[in-house]
Design a protein around this motif. Structure first.
Motif, PDB file in Angstrom:
ATOM      1  N   ALA A  73       3.161  -7.676 -25.229  1.00  0.00           N
ATOM      2  CA  ALA A  73       2.026  -8.520 -25.616  1.00  0.00           C
ATOM      3  C   ALA A  73       2.424  -9.986 -25.689  1.00  0.00           C
ATOM      4  CB  ALA A  73       1.470  -8.070 -26.966  1.00  0.00           C
ATOM      5  N   LEU A  74       3.700 -10.244 -25.949  1.00  0.00           N
ATOM      6  CA  LEU A  74       4.197 -11.621 -26.032  1.00  0.00           C
ATOM      7  C   LEU A  74       4.705 -12.129 -24.678  1.00  0.00           C
ATOM      8  CD1 LEU A  74       6.115 -11.453 -29.439  1.00  0.00           C
ATOM      9  CD2 LEU A  74       3.880 -12.480 -28.993  1.00  0.00           C
ATOM     10  N   GLY A  75       4.520 -11.320 -23.633  1.00  0.00           N
ATOM     11  CA  GLY A  75       4.936 -11.763 -22.303  1.00  0.00           C
ATOM     12  C   GLY A  75       6.437 -11.737 -22.093  1.00  0.00           C
ATOM     13  N   LEU A  76       7.130 -10.801 -22.748  1.00  0.00           N
ATOM     14  CA  LEU A  76       8.587 -10.798 -22.742  1.00  0.00           C
ATOM     15  C   LEU A  76       9.196  -9.729 -21.837  1.00  0.00           C
ATOM     16  CD1 LEU A  76       9.094 -11.328 -26.579  1.00  0.00           C
ATOM     17  CD2 LEU A  76       9.391 -13.023 -24.755  1.00  0.00           C
ATOM     18  N   THR A  77       8.445  -9.252 -20.878  1.00  0.00           N
ATOM     19  CA  THR A  77       8.923  -8.167 -20.025  1.00  0.00           C
ATOM     20  C   THR A  77      10.252  -8.502 -19.364  1.00  0.00           C
ATOM     21  OG1 THR A  77       6.605  -7.633 -19.581  1.00  0.00           O
ATOM     22  CG2 THR A  77       8.257  -6.579 -18.182  1.00  0.00           C
ATOM     23  N   ASP A  78      10.437  -9.738 -18.951  1.00  0.00           N
ATOM     24  CA  ASP A  78      11.685 -10.119 -18.286  1.00  0.00           C
ATOM     25  C   ASP A  78      12.897 -10.030 -19.209  1.00  0.00           C
ATOM     26  OD1 ASP A  78      10.350 -10.572 -15.939  1.00  0.00           O
ATOM     27  OD2 ASP A  78      10.194 -12.741 -16.210  1.00  0.00           O
ATOM     28  N   HIS A  79      12.657  -9.956 -20.509  1.00  0.00           N
ATOM     29  CA  HIS A  79      13.748  -9.841 -21.481  1.00  0.00           C
ATOM     30  C   HIS A  79      13.971  -8.397 -21.923  1.00  0.00           C
ATOM     31  CE1 HIS A  79      14.186 -14.231 -22.383  1.00  0.00           C
ATOM     32  NE2 HIS A  79      12.949 -14.240 -21.900  1.00  0.00           N
ATOM     33  N   VAL A  80      13.173  -7.469 -21.403  1.00  0.00           N
ATOM     34  CA  VAL A  80      13.268  -6.063 -21.802  1.00  0.00           C
ATOM     35  C   VAL A  80      14.021  -5.288 -20.727  1.00  0.00           C
ATOM     36  CG1 VAL A  80      11.985  -3.960 -22.378  1.00  0.00           C
ATOM     37  CG2 VAL A  80      11.107  -6.206 -23.099  1.00  0.00           C
ATOM     38  N   PHE A 185      12.467 -15.120 -29.593  1.00  0.00           N
ATOM     39  CA  PHE A 185      12.454 -15.311 -28.140  1.00  0.00           C
ATOM     40  C   PHE A 185      11.988 -16.709 -27.735  1.00  0.00           C
ATOM     41  CE2 PHE A 185      12.541 -10.704 -28.408  1.00  0.00           C
ATOM     42  CZ  PHE A 185      13.314 -10.327 -27.316  1.00  0.00           C
ATOM     43  N   ARG A 186      11.710 -17.555 -28.717  1.00  0.00           N
ATOM     44  CA  ARG A 186      11.276 -18.947 -28.485  1.00  0.00           C
ATOM     45  C   ARG A 186       9.938 -19.011 -27.756  1.00  0.00           C
ATOM     46  NH1 ARG A 186      15.826 -17.827 -30.369  1.00  0.00           N
ATOM     47  NH2 ARG A 186      17.627 -19.262 -30.286  1.00  0.00           N
ATOM     48  N   VAL A 187       9.025 -18.118 -28.132  1.00  0.00           N
ATOM     49  CA  VAL A 187       7.679 -18.142 -27.549  1.00  0.00           C
ATOM     50  C   VAL A 187       6.659 -18.224 -28.695  1.00  0.00           C
ATOM     51  CG1 VAL A 187       8.235 -16.987 -25.377  1.00  0.00           C
ATOM     52  CG2 VAL A 187       7.676 -15.603 -27.383  1.00  0.00           C
ATOM     53  N   GLU A 188       6.882 -19.173 -29.593  1.00  0.00           N
ATOM     54  CA  GLU A 188       6.041 -19.292 -30.784  1.00  0.00           C
ATOM     55  C   GLU A 188       4.577 -19.542 -30.450  1.00  0.00           C
ATOM     56  OE1 GLU A 188       8.950 -20.841 -30.252  1.00  0.00           O
ATOM     57  OE2 GLU A 188      10.001 -21.314 -32.135  1.00  0.00           O
ATOM     58  N   GLU A 189       4.323 -20.337 -29.426  1.00  0.00           N
ATOM     59  CA  GLU A 189       2.931 -20.638 -29.079  1.00  0.00           C
ATOM     60  C   GLU A 189       2.205 -19.394 -28.575  1.00  0.00           C
ATOM     61  OE1 GLU A 189       2.465 -23.944 -26.486  1.00  0.00           O
ATOM     62  OE2 GLU A 189       3.469 -25.373 -27.840  1.00  0.00           O
ATOM     63  N   LYS A 190       2.892 -18.605 -27.778  1.00  0.00           N
ATOM     64  CA  LYS A 190       2.294 -17.355 -27.302  1.00  0.00           C
ATOM     65  C   LYS A 190       2.035 -16.418 -28.477  1.00  0.00           C
ATOM     66  CE  LYS A 190       1.028 -14.119 -24.405  1.00  0.00           C
ATOM     67  NZ  LYS A 190      -0.247 -14.196 -23.658  1.00  0.00           N
ATOM     68  N   ALA A 191       2.970 -16.343 -29.401  1.00  0.00           N
ATOM     69  CA  ALA A 191       2.785 -15.488 -30.572  1.00  0.00           C
ATOM     70  C   ALA A 191       1.590 -15.943 -31.393  1.00  0.00           C
ATOM     71  CB  ALA A 191       4.045 -15.492 -31.424  1.00  0.00           C
ATOM     72  N   ALA A 192       1.451 -17.254 -31.562  1.00  0.00           N
ATOM     73  CA  ALA A 192       0.315 -17.780 -32.320  1.00  0.00           C
ATOM     74  C   ALA A 192      -1.004 -17.405 -31.650  1.00  0.00           C
ATOM     75  CB  ALA A 192       0.433 -19.306 -32.438  1.00  0.00           C
ATOM     76  N   GLU A 193      -1.026 -17.479 -30.330  1.00  0.00           N
ATOM     77  CA  GLU A 193      -2.233 -17.133 -29.573  1.00  0.00           C
ATOM     78  C   GLU A 193      -2.575 -15.652 -29.731  1.00  0.00           C
ATOM     79  OE1 GLU A 193      -3.222 -16.493 -24.857  1.00  0.00           O
ATOM     80  OE2 GLU A 193      -1.905 -18.147 -25.413  1.00  0.00           O
ATOM     81  N   VAL A 194      -1.556 -14.796 -29.620  1.00  0.00           N
ATOM     82  CA  VAL A 194      -1.788 -13.352 -29.743  1.00  0.00           C
ATOM     83  C   VAL A 194      -2.260 -12.995 -31.143  1.00  0.00           C
ATOM     84  CG1 VAL A 194      -0.683 -11.086 -29.690  1.00  0.00           C
ATOM     85  CG2 VAL A 194      -0.164 -12.765 -27.907  1.00  0.00           C
ATOM     86  N   VAL A 195      -1.602 -13.533 -32.153  1.00  0.00           N
ATOM     87  CA  VAL A 195      -1.975 -13.239 -33.537  1.00  0.00           C
ATOM     88  C   VAL A 195      -3.392 -13.720 -33.832  1.00  0.00           C
ATOM     89  CG1 VAL A 195      -1.487 -13.793 -35.952  1.00  0.00           C
ATOM     90  CG2 VAL A 195       0.377 -13.174 -34.418  1.00  0.00           C
TER      91      VAL A 195
END
Length: 333
Positions: A73-80, A185-195
């Motif tokens: 959901a946070l767009g982190l597939t490349d890190h998984v 993962f340094r994706v705070e803006e994406k997390a804020a959007e999802v939340v």
């Protein structure tokens, strides 16, 4: 819930409209994180109640759908790097993130263990306490720390984490996890959007909830001699309450817990929520409830008032809100 997963909200107001406001509201969800002030590329984020330093993971391993869903959901597939998915989980092809699951490796269809993580050369593991992480199976955050492998636990599972417990309502715990993972993962803006999006959906459900006395609801996880059900520390308690119902065991300060059939009968539930997972399908559970002398006389059973909640809508993850919306529509109908 069976002990293999232990599946596995002071309620928030509606999300603010602007992206900036969404960022500002994050501090109220328990994401108490701060940089360590060094140039080492690490941040300090809470793992349950324990402040832990994290570098950005590159080979994450997720245990069960809830963990993987949060990362996807946070767009982190490349890190998984991959995931561990025991039989309780429905097929990943049914997930909203099916295409993301297809891009990473399925590492095991059994319980999480240290050997799988080490063999994957993982640098980060996401799971719950007393489900994925468990002393008895020899995989805990402390053990992984000694191996140089970072780990993160679902805040919802931190209720009784030894040494560093943390407690908050299940939906708030979901928001907190997304915020903390965003920081790691340094994706705070994406997390804020999802939340913000999840909060907005929750607020819409709450606004439409039926008025008057809430409908008594019993969540049936499993068990025939004695039933497993949901206490007030797991997502179904928030799902039921936000939708306009009342979890008849909300008074139990527990996560997934065992009760007795006498207390279920005394509660006289008008609705039974069936937690549906792969190796214990909902139909089998409904058939049991209709035949058992303990339950066949319950108002919900006599009226055939069964609602099926998918496993991944019941354990901590973004799909909690899908389950909320479906159950709310069921109650309104």
């Amino acid at each position: 819930m069976r002990r293999t997963r232990n599946p596995a909200a002071v309620r928030r107001p509606a999300a603010l409209g602007s992206a900036l406001a969404a960022v500002l509201v994050l501090g109220g969800c328990g994401a108490e994180v701060e940089s360590d002030g060094k140039e080492a590329g690490k941040v300090t984020v809470k793992r349950c109640g324990e402040p832990v330093e994290y570098s950005v993971p590159q080979r994450a391993v997720a245990y069960e759908g809830g963990s993987a869903d949060k990362l996807f959901a946070l767009g982190l597939t490349d890190h998984v790097y991959g995931y561990v998915m025991p039989p309780a989980n429905p097929p990943v092809s049914e997930s909203p993130w099916a295409s993301e699951y297809a891009r990473v490796k399925m590492l095991s269809d059994d319980l999480l263990n240290k050997e799988v993580v080490v063999e994957a050369k993982s640098d980060f593991v996401v799971a719950g306490w007393n489900s994925g992480f468990k002393d008895e199976r020899g995989i805990t955050p402390e053990i992984l720390d000694k191996l140089g492998i970072q780990s993160f636990m679902h805040t919802e599972s931190c209720f009784n984490y030894p040494g560093h417990p943390e407690r908050m309502r299940p939906f708030d715990a979901l928001y907190t996890d997304l915020e903390r993972l965003g920081r790691i993962f340094r994706v705070e803006e994406k997390a804020a959007e999802v939340v913000a999006g999840l909060k907005e959906r929750v607020a819409k459900v709450r606004a439409k909830a039926p008025k008057g006395d809430p409908v008594p609801v019993f969540l049936y996880d499993s068990g025939t001699d004695q039933p497993f059900t949901a206490g007030n520390q797991v997502p179904p308690d928030d799902i039921i309450g936000t939708a306009g119902g009342r979890n008849v065991f909300s008074g139990l300060d527990e996560r997934w817990t065992q009760v007795n059939w006498e207390s279920v009968a005394e509660a006289e539930p008008e609705v039974v929520v069936i937690l549906d997972y792969g190796d214990q399908p909902a139909k089998k559970k409904i058939d049991f409830l209709k035949k058992s002398p303990h339950t066949r006389g319950l108002p919900a059973v006599k009226k055939d008032n069964f609602f099926i909640l998918d496993y991944n809508e019941g354990i901590s993850g973004p799909r909690n809100i899908d389950g909320l919306e479906k159950f709310a529509a069921y109650l309104r109908d």
